[in-house]
Write a protein that holds these residues in place. Structure first.
Motif, PDB file in Angstrom:
ATOM      1  N   ASN A   1       0.825  -1.202   0.000  1.00 28.78           N
ATOM      2  CA  ASN A   1       0.000   0.000   0.000  1.00 28.78           C
ATOM      3  C   ASN A   1       0.863   1.258   0.000  1.00 28.78           C
ATOM      4  O   ASN A   1       1.897   1.322   0.677  1.00 28.78           O
ATOM      5  N   TYR A   2       0.433   2.244  -0.752  1.00 26.40           N
ATOM      6  CA  TYR A   2       1.128   3.535  -0.794  1.00 26.40           C
ATOM      7  C   TYR A   2       0.912   4.266   0.526  1.00 26.40           C
ATOM      8  O   TYR A   2      -0.211   4.532   0.928  1.00 26.40           O
ATOM      9  N   ILE A   3       2.016   4.581   1.201  1.00 29.66           N
ATOM     10  CA  ILE A   3       1.935   5.314   2.461  1.00 29.66           C
ATOM     11  C   ILE A   3       2.230   6.796   2.246  1.00 29.66           C
ATOM     12  O   ILE A   3       1.501   7.672   2.720  1.00 29.66           O
ATOM     13  N   ALA A   4       3.299   7.083   1.529  1.00 24.68           N
ATOM     14  CA  ALA A   4       3.692   8.472   1.286  1.00 24.68           C
ATOM     15  C   ALA A   4       4.673   8.504   0.127  1.00 24.68           C
ATOM     16  O   ALA A   4       5.284   7.490  -0.237  1.00 24.68           O
ATOM     17  N   GLY A   5       4.841   9.681  -0.450  1.00 25.60           N
ATOM     18  CA  GLY A   5       5.816   9.868  -1.515  1.00 25.60           C
ATOM     19  C   GLY A   5       6.378  11.271  -1.460  1.00 25.60           C
ATOM     20  O   GLY A   5       5.806  12.166  -0.823  1.00 25.60           O
ATOM     21  N   PHE A   6       7.498  11.468  -2.121  1.00 25.98           N
ATOM     22  CA  PHE A   6       8.098  12.795  -2.175  1.00 25.98           C
ATOM     23  C   PHE A   6       8.931  12.919  -3.441  1.00 25.98           C
ATOM     24  O   PHE A   6       9.367  11.916  -4.026  1.00 25.98           O
ATOM     25  N   ALA A   7       9.150  14.152  -3.858  1.00 24.17           N
ATOM     26  CA  ALA A   7       9.908  14.400  -5.083  1.00 24.17           C
ATOM     27  C   ALA A   7      10.339  15.856  -5.114  1.00 24.17           C
ATOM     28  O   ALA A   7       9.684  16.720  -4.519  1.00 24.17           O
ATOM     29  N   GLY A   8      11.451  16.114  -5.805  1.00 24.91           N
ATOM     30  CA  GLY A   8      11.864  17.500  -5.979  1.00 24.91           C
ATOM     31  C   GLY A   8      13.356  17.677  -6.102  1.00 24.91           C
ATOM     32  O   GLY A   8      14.125  16.713  -6.148  1.00 24.91           O
ATOM     33  N   ASP A   9      13.765  18.932  -6.155  1.00 28.45           N
ATOM     34  CA  ASP A   9      15.168  19.316  -6.278  1.00 28.45           C
ATOM     35  C   ASP A   9      15.845  19.191  -4.913  1.00 28.45           C
ATOM     36  O   ASP A   9      15.439  19.835  -3.947  1.00 28.45           O
ATOM     37  N   SER A  10      16.891  18.381  -4.840  1.00 26.81           N
ATOM     38  CA  SER A  10      17.580  18.154  -3.568  1.00 26.81           C
ATOM     39  C   SER A  10      18.462  19.335  -3.174  1.00 26.81           C
ATOM     40  O   SER A  10      18.925  19.392  -2.030  1.00 26.81           O
ATOM     41  N   LYS A  11      18.724  20.232  -4.113  1.00 23.17           N
ATOM     42  CA  LYS A  11      19.635  21.372  -3.888  1.00 23.17           C
ATOM     43  C   LYS A  11      21.071  20.908  -3.643  1.00 23.17           C
ATOM     44  O   LYS A  11      21.904  21.693  -3.175  1.00 23.17           O
ATOM     45  N   ALA A  12      21.361  19.648  -3.954  1.00 20.12           N
ATOM     46  CA  ALA A  12      22.702  19.110  -3.753  1.00 20.12           C
ATOM     47  C   ALA A  12      23.611  19.480  -4.920  1.00 20.12           C
ATOM     48  O   ALA A  12      23.147  19.665  -6.053  1.00 20.12           O
ATOM     49  N   LEU A  13      24.897  19.549  -4.630  1.00 23.70           N
ATOM     50  CA  LEU A  13      25.878  19.876  -5.658  1.00 23.70           C
ATOM     51  C   LEU A  13      26.530  18.635  -6.256  1.00 23.70           C
ATOM     52  O   LEU A  13      27.243  18.730  -7.250  1.00 23.70           O
ATOM     53  N   ASP A  14      26.295  17.475  -5.638  1.00 19.34           N
ATOM     54  CA  ASP A  14      26.851  16.240  -6.183  1.00 19.34           C
ATOM     55  C   ASP A  14      25.928  15.073  -5.837  1.00 19.34           C
ATOM     56  O   ASP A  14      24.958  15.220  -5.087  1.00 19.34           O
ATOM     57  N   GLU A  15      26.253  13.926  -6.394  1.00 18.17           N
ATOM     58  CA  GLU A  15      25.384  12.755  -6.273  1.00 18.17           C
ATOM     59  C   GLU A  15      25.290  12.259  -4.841  1.00 18.17           C
ATOM     60  O   GLU A  15      24.207  11.887  -4.373  1.00 18.17           O
ATOM     61  N   LEU A  16      26.414  12.223  -4.130  1.00 14.12           N
ATOM     62  CA  LEU A  16      26.399  11.718  -2.756  1.00 14.12           C
ATOM     63  C   LEU A  16      25.507  12.561  -1.859  1.00 14.12           C
ATOM     64  O   LEU A  16      24.681  12.035  -1.112  1.00 14.12           O
ATOM     65  N   ARG A  17      25.650  13.873  -1.930  1.00 15.43           N
ATOM     66  CA  ARG A  17      24.827  14.741  -1.088  1.00 15.43           C
ATOM     67  C   ARG A  17      23.357  14.603  -1.472  1.00 15.43           C
ATOM     68  O   ARG A  17      22.483  14.610  -0.601  1.00 15.43           O
ATOM     69  N   GLY A  18      23.078  14.477  -2.754  1.00 12.23           N
ATOM     70  CA  GLY A  18      21.692  14.285  -3.183  1.00 12.23           C
ATOM     71  C   GLY A  18      21.103  13.012  -2.620  1.00 12.23           C
ATOM     72  O   GLY A  18      19.945  12.977  -2.177  1.00 12.23           O
ATOM     73  N   PHE A  19      21.910  11.944  -2.622  1.00 11.79           N
ATOM     74  CA  PHE A  19      21.444  10.677  -2.059  1.00 11.79           C
ATOM     75  C   PHE A  19      21.171  10.811  -0.569  1.00 11.79           C
ATOM     76  O   PHE A  19      20.148  10.332  -0.066  1.00 11.79           O
ATOM     77  N   LEU A  20      22.063  11.475   0.151  1.00 11.69           N
ATOM     78  CA  LEU A  20      21.860  11.665   1.586  1.00 11.69           C
ATOM     79  C   LEU A  20      20.617  12.501   1.870  1.00 11.69           C
ATOM     80  O   LEU A  20      19.882  12.231   2.821  1.00 11.69           O
ATOM     81  N   VAL A  21      20.372  13.520   1.042  1.00 12.99           N
ATOM     82  CA  VAL A  21      19.155  14.318   1.198  1.00 12.99           C
ATOM     83  C   VAL A  21      17.919  13.436   1.028  1.00 12.99           C
ATOM     84  O   VAL A  21      16.949  13.522   1.795  1.00 12.99           O
TER      85      VAL A  21
END
Length: 242
Positions: A119-139
């Motif tokens: 069952n779908y509980i929640a979702g999210f999407a958007g610009d992470s404002k990260a400058l690189d892939e690792l920071r984006g993943f952590l966000v």
């Protein structure tokens, strides 16, 4: 959309070059060939997600599909099972699927939280404002875990096709406390101390919903939480495929 992908692509190239030309001429936005290529890839994936192009559009050029994030052709429809691709967690557990992609100059994230029966509980999407892939993943991880805490979900598995190095979740990374991801890691540690949390690496084709959400999120300037009825119809349909 009818026609072989070899005929579809030239039409999309012409269309997005024309749009970029108009933006350059009337909105003073410099034309960027990488941005045009990304927009074409995004469009093809969106058309596939909405079932407006299908596997037969890639006949005899199946390897081309992987350039657009479409993998294991035929696997989505090889079984009538709703969960032929996505594996449910154990009972009383919850699973967060997250995806990160670069759209233009933005690292955008998408995530979906489901329970043990899907069952779908929640979702999210958007610009992470990260400058690189690792920071984006952590966000992405931190946002998903924060949502779980807000919803009182305390037994959580995080799945992503990002190749996770466990050291990225440590407070000290062995270099210095001034590391740009230090505070994100420390916040992640605090969240995981509250949750019973584990991580799993999966193939990108299993992560189709989160990937579609990251593409949807490329139109946002920040990460936003999404109820199911706020999702585009193509993502709702993809959710029921797994």
């Amino acid at each position: 959309m009818s026609g072989h992908i070899r005929n579809v692509i030239p039409m999309l190239i012409f269309w997005f070059i024309w749009l970029a030309r108009n933006d350059s001429r009337f909105n003073n936005i410099r034309m960027n060939h990488l941005a045009i290529i990304n927009r074409i890839k995004e469009k093809v994936f969106a058309l596939f997600s909405a079932n407006l192009i299908t596997y037969k559009n890639f006949s005899n050029v199946f390897s081309t599909a992987e350039e657009f994030g479409i993998y294991n052709l035929g696997s989505l429809h090889s079984s009538g099972s709703r969960w032929s691709n996505w594996a449910a967690p154990n009972p009383l557990c919850f699973k967060i699927n997250i995806h990160l992609d670069l759209y233009g100059d933005k690292w955008c994230i998408g995530g979906v939280i489901r329970d043990s029966v899907g069952n779908y509980i929640a979702g999210f999407a958007g610009d992470s404002k990260a400058l690189d892939e690792l920071r984006g993943f952590l966000v992405a991880v931190n946002h998903g875990l924060s949502v779980c805490i807000n919803l009182d979900l305390y037994n959580v598995m995080v799945e992503s096709n990002f190749l996770v190095d466990p050291t990225m979740f440590l407070v000290h990374d062995g270099t210095s406390c001034g590391h740009p991801s230090f505070y994100l890691r420390r916040h992640n540690m605090g969240l995981r101390e509250v949750l019973n949390c584990s991580f799993n690496v999966i193939n990108v084709e299993v992560n189709s919903v989160a990937r579609a959400l990251s593409l949807f999120g490329s139109s946002f300037n920040a990460v936003v939480d999404l109820n199911f009825d706020l999702l585009p119809a193509n993502i709702q349909g993809l959710f029921f495929l797994g």
